[in-house]
Design an enzyme around this catalytic site. Structure first.
Site, PDB file in Angstrom:
ATOM      1  N   HIS A   1     -19.870  19.302   2.973  1.00  0.00           N
ATOM      2  CA  HIS A   1     -19.923  20.580   3.710  1.00  0.00           C
ATOM      3  C   HIS A   1     -18.853  20.557   4.914  1.00  0.00           C
ATOM      4  O   HIS A   1     -19.089  19.821   5.955  1.00  0.00           O
ATOM      5  CB  HIS A   1     -21.131  20.863   4.180  1.00  0.00           C
ATOM      6  CG  HIS A   1     -22.128  21.187   2.912  1.00  0.00           C
ATOM      7  ND1 HIS A   1     -21.874  22.407   2.233  1.00  0.00           N
ATOM      8  CD2 HIS A   1     -23.224  20.568   2.664  1.00  0.00           C
ATOM      9  CE1 HIS A   1     -22.943  22.264   1.484  1.00  0.00           C
ATOM     10  NE2 HIS A   1     -23.841  21.149   1.355  1.00  0.00           N
TER      11      HIS A   1
ATOM     12  N   ASP B   1     -17.754  22.894   0.302  1.00  0.00           N
ATOM     13  CA  ASP B   1     -17.334  24.286   0.825  1.00  0.00           C
ATOM     14  C   ASP B   1     -16.845  23.932   2.279  1.00  0.00           C
ATOM     15  O   ASP B   1     -16.803  22.695   2.887  1.00  0.00           O
ATOM     16  CB  ASP B   1     -18.419  25.217   1.011  1.00  0.00           C
ATOM     17  CG  ASP B   1     -19.659  24.679   1.750  1.00  0.00           C
ATOM     18  OD1 ASP B   1     -19.813  23.615   2.392  1.00  0.00           O
ATOM     19  OD2 ASP B   1     -20.497  25.524   1.900  1.00  0.00           O
TER      20      ASP B   1
ATOM     21  N   ASN C   1     -27.727  11.452  -2.948  1.00  0.00           N
ATOM     22  CA  ASN C   1     -26.914  12.445  -2.587  1.00  0.00           C
ATOM     23  C   ASN C   1     -27.031  12.750  -1.108  1.00  0.00           C
ATOM     24  O   ASN C   1     -28.034  12.676  -0.566  1.00  0.00           O
ATOM     25  CB  ASN C   1     -27.249  13.894  -3.353  1.00  0.00           C
ATOM     26  CG  ASN C   1     -26.329  15.053  -3.040  1.00  0.00           C
ATOM     27  OD1 ASN C   1     -25.227  14.888  -3.197  1.00  0.00           O
ATOM     28  ND2 ASN C   1     -26.786  16.060  -2.656  1.00  0.00           N
TER      29      ASN C   1
ATOM     30  N   GLU D   1     -30.440  13.059   1.000  1.00  0.00           N
ATOM     31  CA  GLU D   1     -30.568  13.038   2.629  1.00  0.00           C
ATOM     32  C   GLU D   1     -31.603  12.218   3.033  1.00  0.00           C
ATOM     33  O   GLU D   1     -32.112  12.601   4.176  1.00  0.00           O
ATOM     34  CB  GLU D   1     -30.487  14.770   3.026  1.00  0.00           C
ATOM     35  CG  GLU D   1     -29.428  15.461   2.316  1.00  0.00           C
ATOM     36  CD  GLU D   1     -29.591  17.054   2.841  1.00  0.00           C
ATOM     37  OE1 GLU D   1     -30.432  17.279   3.497  1.00  0.00           O
ATOM     38  OE2 GLU D   1     -28.872  17.742   2.347  1.00  0.00           O
TER      39      GLU D   1
ATOM     40  N   GLU E   1     -21.170  19.273  -3.149  1.00  0.00           N
ATOM     41  CA  GLU E   1     -21.630  20.808  -2.474  1.00  0.00           C
ATOM     42  C   GLU E   1     -20.508  20.887  -1.551  1.00  0.00           C
ATOM     43  O   GLU E   1     -20.461  21.536  -0.379  1.00  0.00           O
ATOM     44  CB  GLU E   1     -22.929  20.637  -1.695  1.00  0.00           C
ATOM     45  CG  GLU E   1     -24.096  19.952  -2.324  1.00  0.00           C
ATOM     46  CD  GLU E   1     -25.406  19.746  -1.510  1.00  0.00           C
ATOM     47  OE1 GLU E   1     -25.340  20.297  -0.356  1.00  0.00           O
ATOM     48  OE2 GLU E   1     -26.212  19.120  -1.984  1.00  0.00           O
TER      49      GLU E   1
HETATM   50  O1  G3I Z   1     -35.597  33.533  -1.454  1.00  0.00           O
HETATM   51  C1  G3I Z   1     -36.369  33.675  -0.185  1.00  0.00           C
HETATM   52  C2  G3I Z   1     -36.517  35.216  -0.160  1.00  0.00           C
HETATM   53  O2  G3I Z   1     -37.415  35.730  -0.872  1.00  0.00           O
HETATM   54  C3  G3I Z   1     -36.573  35.373   1.476  1.00  0.00           C
HETATM   55  O3  G3I Z   1     -36.819  36.649   1.805  1.00  0.00           O
HETATM   56  C4  G3I Z   1     -35.557  34.814   2.448  1.00  0.00           C
HETATM   57  C5  G3I Z   1     -35.917  35.071   3.890  1.00  0.00           C
HETATM   58  O4  G3I Z   1     -35.511  33.852   4.566  1.00  0.00           O
HETATM   59  O5  G3I Z   1     -35.809  33.500   2.064  1.00  0.00           O
HETATM   60  C6  G3I Z   1     -35.006  33.110   0.903  1.00  0.00           C
HETATM   61  O6  G3I Z   1     -35.356  31.810   0.752  1.00  0.00           O
HETATM   62  C7  G3I Z   1     -33.989  31.183   1.136  1.00  0.00           C
HETATM   63  C8  G3I Z   1     -33.352  30.448   0.261  1.00  0.00           C
HETATM   64  O7  G3I Z   1     -32.135  29.475   0.728  1.00  0.00           O
HETATM   65  C9  G3I Z   1     -32.843  31.421  -1.048  1.00  0.00           C
HETATM   66  O8  G3I Z   1     -31.733  32.226  -0.379  1.00  0.00           O
HETATM   67  C10 G3I Z   1     -34.380  30.291   2.381  1.00  0.00           C
HETATM   68  O9  G3I Z   1     -35.112  31.074   3.153  1.00  0.00           O
HETATM   69  C11 G3I Z   1     -33.302  29.404   2.760  1.00  0.00           C
HETATM   70  O10 G3I Z   1     -33.931  28.287   3.561  1.00  0.00           O
HETATM   71  C12 G3I Z   1     -32.611  28.726   1.701  1.00  0.00           C
HETATM   72  O11 G3I Z   1     -31.654  27.970   2.155  1.00  0.00           O
HETATM   73  C13 G3I Z   1     -31.193  27.054   1.154  1.00  0.00           C
HETATM   74  C14 G3I Z   1     -30.825  25.560   2.014  1.00  0.00           C
HETATM   75  O12 G3I Z   1     -30.379  24.778   0.944  1.00  0.00           O
HETATM   76  C15 G3I Z   1     -32.464  25.195   2.299  1.00  0.00           C
HETATM   77  O13 G3I Z   1     -32.485  24.082   2.940  1.00  0.00           O
HETATM   78  C16 G3I Z   1     -29.481  27.432   0.623  1.00  0.00           C
HETATM   79  O14 G3I Z   1     -29.787  28.567  -0.148  1.00  0.00           O
HETATM   80  C17 G3I Z   1     -29.083  26.399   0.138  1.00  0.00           C
HETATM   81  O15 G3I Z   1     -27.723  26.491  -0.182  1.00  0.00           O
HETATM   82  C18 G3I Z   1     -29.259  25.076   0.947  1.00  0.00           C
HETATM   83  O16 G3I Z   1     -28.628  23.765   0.086  1.00  0.00           O
HETATM   84  C19 G3I Z   1     -28.601  22.597   0.674  1.00  0.00           C
HETATM   85  C20 G3I Z   1     -28.570  21.568  -0.538  1.00  0.00           C
HETATM   86  O17 G3I Z   1     -29.817  21.975  -1.115  1.00  0.00           O
HETATM   87  C21 G3I Z   1     -28.781  20.183   0.278  1.00  0.00           C
HETATM   88  N1  G3I Z   1     -27.609  20.111   1.184  1.00  0.00           N
HETATM   89  C22 G3I Z   1     -27.364  20.930   2.131  1.00  0.00           C
HETATM   90  C23 G3I Z   1     -27.080  22.297   1.446  1.00  0.00           C
HETATM   91  C24 G3I Z   1     -27.068  23.529   2.402  1.00  0.00           C
HETATM   92  O18 G3I Z   1     -27.909  23.733   3.358  1.00  0.00           O
END
Ligand code: G3I
Length: 451
Positions: free
Chosen positions: A236, A267, A200, A157, A265
């Site tokens: 996405h 969905d 990516n 990105e 990715e």
């Molecule tokens: O693990 C912590 C947890 O301990 C805490 O209580 C909670 C509170 O917010 O947060 C949890 O972490 C989260 C993590 O996902 C695991 O669930 C983060 O806040 C959250 O920001 C994070 O989001 C991820 C996101 O990337 C961050 O940018 C998504 O799971 C993940 O699916 C997403 O993936 C991205 C790709 O890497 C790149 N392309 C876009 C895609 C979708 O946004």
């Protein structure tokens, strides 16, 4: 001659029974899972995985049964692997990698250099320090997984959305300049020459300013011998960002530069037949591009999707197969499991394509015409999405039934009662008048879904 429905069902059952006997006489693995069906087409079918769900038996058994590739959803990102400078933590990512190895699944490394999920110590560094921190991060993480990763998202990105075609502001771009991407790829190649090195991104799925910028970068890298092997298209999708009508053409133009392409990715928000048709179209686009080597959906189940409320995945929250699953499997040439709760193959052969023309234009308005063409099977209904630039407004529409999303920019048009059924290869069209309200853009045409 038309056959009464019951007779037709009985006839189909006999045919199915006959084909089951034939299938049993071949001992090759039945292509009845996403992974095995994709393998039959020389591709993989993978999913993003979160380490903390691997202990849930339904999650693990669905993963192991259906998928033959995984991408750690968060566990290999910079904040997870090097939260403090030069202290590396690989526990959660290792868990995913060893699970994948035990199941013979490929692993995509995600991701080495990204502006997001970046610890604050990195953003605070000056240029010289940042350069060595970036190269050290790439080196240490890739060394740890050397030989276990088929492809790395080396840079993720890096480009801005919108029409600028410029790099997005990030500590890397701002302090190291555009050369950071090339440097990251060169470092990566020197660490693990056997891993495929990918760029990516999202919103690069159709031909647009952002994908043009990535295309120019890849072309430049190939011409100068900068090591790059593949480009990932995140894919996405939702109603505001539908599957672009030039999706396949866009994948193909990158492949023509001499790189592999992957859907990384995937969905698609939605449900039922519309979602199923979108999945089918995406899978078919990959299969139609020789260098599209695989697809990855962004999660096993709607339950744990990063946008769970949009139910964008192939398994529902109870791990039931959705119509989207059946459609993806059918598009891969696989067969649904009888009695598996997958509802057979709804709409599996019904496809359509769309094209758009601006048929007349005046100072503050224009007329658009959308032509819908059935694929190689007859269809009973069709739906097309158009996204308009603000503040354009559609003043009238004919030969279709429009509805609007809450933002008032995405118009979904269903067939009218009299033009919903089309013979194989047949076309129909609908038209509309739009008020420009000062904006002369042409609306973005989404993919056609058929039933
Ligand atoms: O693990 C912590 C947890 O301990 C805490 O209580 C909670 C509170 O917010 O947060 C949890 O972490 C989260 C993590 O996902 C695991 O669930 C983060 O806040 C959250 O920001 C994070 O989001 C991820 C996101 O990337 C961050 O940018 C998504 O799971 C993940 O699916 C997403 O993936 C991205 C790709 O890497 C790149 N392309 C876009 C895609 C979708 O946004």
């Amino acid at each position: 001659m038309t056959m009464p429905r019951r007779a037709a069902q009985a006839f189909t059952a006999v045919l199915l029974a006959a084909s089951t006997v034939t299938a049993l006489s071949h001992t090759a693995a039945a292509a009845d899972t996403l992974g095995s069906a994709a393998a039959g087409k020389g591709r993989y079918f993978g999913t993003a995985v979160a380490a903390n769900h691997l202990g849930e038996s339904a999650y693990a058994s669905t993963l192991d049964r259906e998928f033959n590739q995984v991408t750690p959803e968060n566990e290999m990102k910079w904040d997870a692997t090097e939260g403090s400078r030069n202290t590396f933590t690989f526990g959660n990512a290792d868990q995913i990698v060893s699970h994948a190895q035990s199941q013979n699944m490929k692993v995509r490394g995600h991701t080495l250099v990204w502006h997001s999920q970046l610890p604050s110590w990195v953003s605070g560094l000056g240029a010289t320090d940042l350069r060595s921190a970036m190269n050290n991060h790439i080196t240490q993480v890739m060394q740890h997984y050397k030989g276990k990763i088929y492809a790395w998202d080396v840079v993720n990105e890096a480009y801005q959305d919108g029409s600028s075609g410029a790099l997005r502001s990030s500590p890397f771009a701002d302090k190291l300049g555009s050369g950071f991407i090339e440097e990251a790829f060169r470092t990566a190649r020197s660490v693990d020459p056997n891993a495929k090195l990918c760029y990516n991104d999202y919103n690069t799925d159709g031909v647009n300013a952002k994908s043009n910028a990535v295309y120019a970068m890849v072309k430049d890298f190939k011409s100068r011998g900068v090591p790059i092997d593949c480009v990932g298209f995140q894919s996405h999708f939702n109603s505001a960002s539908p599957v672009p009508s030039d999706y396949q053409a866009n994948l193909q133009r990158f492949a023509d530069l001499g790189v592999d392409v992957q859907i990384t990715e995937l969905d698609i928000e939605g449900s039922g037949t519309a979602q199923a048709n979108n999945y089918s179209n995406v899978v078919k686009a990959c299969l139609a591009v020789t260098r599209c080597t695989g697809l990855t959906v962004w999660g096993v189940t709607d339950k744990y999707s990063w946008r769970s409320s949009g139910t964008p995945l192939l398994f529902d929250s109870n791990y039931g197969k959705k119509p989207a699953y059946d459609a993806a499997l059918a598009a891969l040439g696989g067969t649904g499991t009888p009695g598996g709760g997958d509802g057979g193959n709804p709409g599996g052969n019904a496809t359509c394509t769309v094209s758009f023309a601006r048929t007349s234009d005046w100072n503050d308005g224009y007329n658009g015409e959308v032509t819908v063409k059935a694929g190689s099977a007859p269809i009973n209904g069709w739906t097309v999405t158009l996204t308009f630039a603000t503040p354009q407004k559609v003043a009238s529409l004919w030969n279709g039934t429009p509805s609007w999303d809450s933002s008032g920019t995405v118009m979904t048009v269903r067939a009218a009662s009299y033009n919903s059924s089309l013979a194989a290869g047949a076309s129909t069209s609908f038209g509309f008048t739009a008020a420009k309200n000062g904006n002369n853009s042409t609306p973005t045409l989404g993919a056609c879904t058929a039933s």
